[in-house]
Design a protein around this motif. Structure first.
Motif, PDB file in Angstrom:
ATOM      1  N   VAL A  17     -14.450 -15.997  -2.081  1.00 53.78           N
ATOM      2  CA  VAL A  17     -14.788 -14.732  -2.736  1.00 53.78           C
ATOM      3  C   VAL A  17     -16.286 -14.688  -3.056  1.00 53.78           C
ATOM      4  N   ALA A  18     -16.830 -15.806  -3.570  1.00 59.46           N
ATOM      5  CA  ALA A  18     -18.255 -15.848  -3.891  1.00 59.46           C
ATOM      6  C   ALA A  18     -19.104 -15.675  -2.630  1.00 59.46           C
ATOM      7  N   ILE A  19     -18.678 -16.285  -1.522  1.00 60.83           N
ATOM      8  CA  ILE A  19     -19.419 -16.146  -0.261  1.00 60.83           C
ATOM      9  C   ILE A  19     -19.381 -14.700   0.218  1.00 60.83           C
ATOM     10  N   LEU A  20     -18.223 -14.060   0.131  1.00 60.14           N
ATOM     11  CA  LEU A  20     -18.106 -12.669   0.566  1.00 60.14           C
ATOM     12  C   LEU A  20     -18.942 -11.741  -0.315  1.00 60.14           C
ATOM     13  N   GLU A  21     -18.955 -12.005  -1.624  1.00 58.33           N
ATOM     14  CA  GLU A  21     -19.772 -11.182  -2.522  1.00 58.33           C
ATOM     15  C   GLU A  21     -21.251 -11.350  -2.211  1.00 58.33           C
ATOM     16  N   ALA A  22     -21.681 -12.584  -1.957  1.00 57.12           N
ATOM     17  CA  ALA A  22     -23.085 -12.824  -1.624  1.00 57.12           C
ATOM     18  C   ALA A  22     -23.450 -12.146  -0.306  1.00 57.12           C
ATOM     19  N   ARG A  23     -22.546 -12.196   0.664  1.00 56.39           N
ATOM     20  CA  ARG A  23     -22.792 -11.551   1.950  1.00 56.39           C
ATOM     21  C   ARG A  23     -22.910 -10.034   1.767  1.00 56.39           C
ATOM     22  N   LYS A  65     -23.862  -8.464  -0.992  1.00 61.77           N
ATOM     23  CA  LYS A  65     -25.131  -8.183  -1.667  1.00 61.77           C
ATOM     24  C   LYS A  65     -26.296  -8.254  -0.690  1.00 61.77           C
ATOM     25  N   LYS A  66     -26.250  -9.219   0.226  1.00 61.08           N
ATOM     26  CA  LYS A  66     -27.315  -9.358   1.218  1.00 61.08           C
ATOM     27  C   LYS A  66     -27.371  -8.132   2.120  1.00 61.08           C
ATOM     28  N   GLU A  67     -26.206  -7.695   2.605  1.00 66.37           N
ATOM     29  CA  GLU A  67     -26.163  -6.513   3.468  1.00 66.37           C
ATOM     30  C   GLU A  67     -26.628  -5.279   2.715  1.00 66.37           C
ATOM     31  N   SER A  68     -26.256  -5.176   1.449  1.00 75.79           N
ATOM     32  CA  SER A  68     -26.683  -4.041   0.630  1.00 75.79           C
ATOM     33  C   SER A  68     -28.198  -4.051   0.447  1.00 75.79           C
ATOM     34  N   ALA A  69     -28.766  -5.219   0.183  1.00 74.51           N
ATOM     35  CA  ALA A  69     -30.213  -5.320   0.002  1.00 74.51           C
ATOM     36  C   ALA A  69     -30.953  -4.961   1.287  1.00 74.51           C
ATOM     37  N   ILE A  70     -30.411  -5.396   2.427  1.00 74.44           N
ATOM     38  CA  ILE A  70     -31.042  -5.058   3.711  1.00 74.44           C
ATOM     39  C   ILE A  70     -31.008  -3.554   3.932  1.00 74.44           C
ATOM     40  N   SER A  71     -29.868  -2.934   3.654  1.00 78.05           N
ATOM     41  CA  SER A  71     -29.748  -1.482   3.835  1.00 78.05           C
ATOM     42  C   SER A  71     -30.673  -0.725   2.893  1.00 78.05           C
ATOM     43  N   LEU A  72     -30.760  -1.179   1.633  1.00 82.02           N
ATOM     44  CA  LEU A  72     -31.659  -0.522   0.688  1.00 82.02           C
ATOM     45  C   LEU A  72     -33.116  -0.667   1.110  1.00 82.02           C
ATOM     46  N   ALA A  73     -33.477  -1.829   1.635  1.00 84.52           N
ATOM     47  CA  ALA A  73     -34.849  -2.033   2.099  1.00 84.52           C
ATOM     48  C   ALA A  73     -35.156  -1.126   3.284  1.00 84.52           C
ATOM     49  N   GLU A  74     -34.216  -1.002   4.214  1.00 80.40           N
ATOM     50  CA  GLU A  74     -34.416  -0.121   5.360  1.00 80.40           C
ATOM     51  C   GLU A  74     -34.559   1.330   4.902  1.00 80.40           C
ATOM     52  N   ALA A  75     -33.734   1.740   3.939  1.00 80.36           N
ATOM     53  CA  ALA A  75     -33.824   3.105   3.424  1.00 80.36           C
ATOM     54  C   ALA A  75     -35.169   3.341   2.747  1.00 80.36           C
ATOM     55  N   GLU A  76     -35.669   2.348   2.016  1.00 78.55           N
ATOM     56  CA  GLU A  76     -36.965   2.485   1.346  1.00 78.55           C
ATOM     57  C   GLU A  76     -38.095   2.597   2.362  1.00 78.55           C
TER      58      GLU A  76
END
Length: 130
Positions: free
Chosen positions: A51-57, A59-70
């Motif tokens: 579960v912790a690995i999936l949550e971290a994954r 968050k990583k995908e979310s951060a990448i998407s937010l960076a691309e949007a920015e």
């Protein structure tokens, strides 16, 4: 031998067998139950880790998407600024336009406008008591 003595011996025999079963079986049951508890704890730890690995994954995908949007937003803002700047006659015209926009949205009763030197003309006498 009478009937009561036979029943008593049978009851004693059954009690001895039950006592042996308890004395032999209970320690083995405790070992078995502890092993099952250990396996359950291991399974829970592995599940929590997954579960912790999936949550971290996620968050990583979310951060990448937010960076691309920015980045996309910044490119759009840069293009819009370039269009405005070119249509207003260069950087000086664009800065003048931004200054006018700021003055329009201001609710101040007194506004100091910079002179050619970049310093505002102040009215020190206006604040003096009369």
């Amino acid at each position: 031998m009478n009937k009561n003595a036979g029943c008593t011996l049978a009851a004693i025999g059954v009690a001895v067998v039950l006592l042996l079963v308890v004395l032999i079986g209970y320690p083995q049951y405790r070992v078995y139950s502890q092993r099952l508890a250990g396996e359950a704890a291991l399974a829970e730890a592995q599940s929590s880790r997954q579960v912790a690995i999936l949550e971290a994954r996620a968050k990583k995908e979310s951060a990448i998407s937010l960076a691309e949007a920015e980045v996309i937003r910044a490119k759009g803002a840069a293009e819009a600024n370039a269009i405005l700047q070119n249509s207003l006659g260069g950087p000086e015209g664009y800065l003048r336009y931004l200054q006018i926009q700021a003055l329009e949205s201001s609710r101040a009763s007194l506004i100091y406008v910079p002179t050619e030197g970049g310093l505002p003309v102040t009215e020190a006498r206006r604040l003096a008591p009369q």
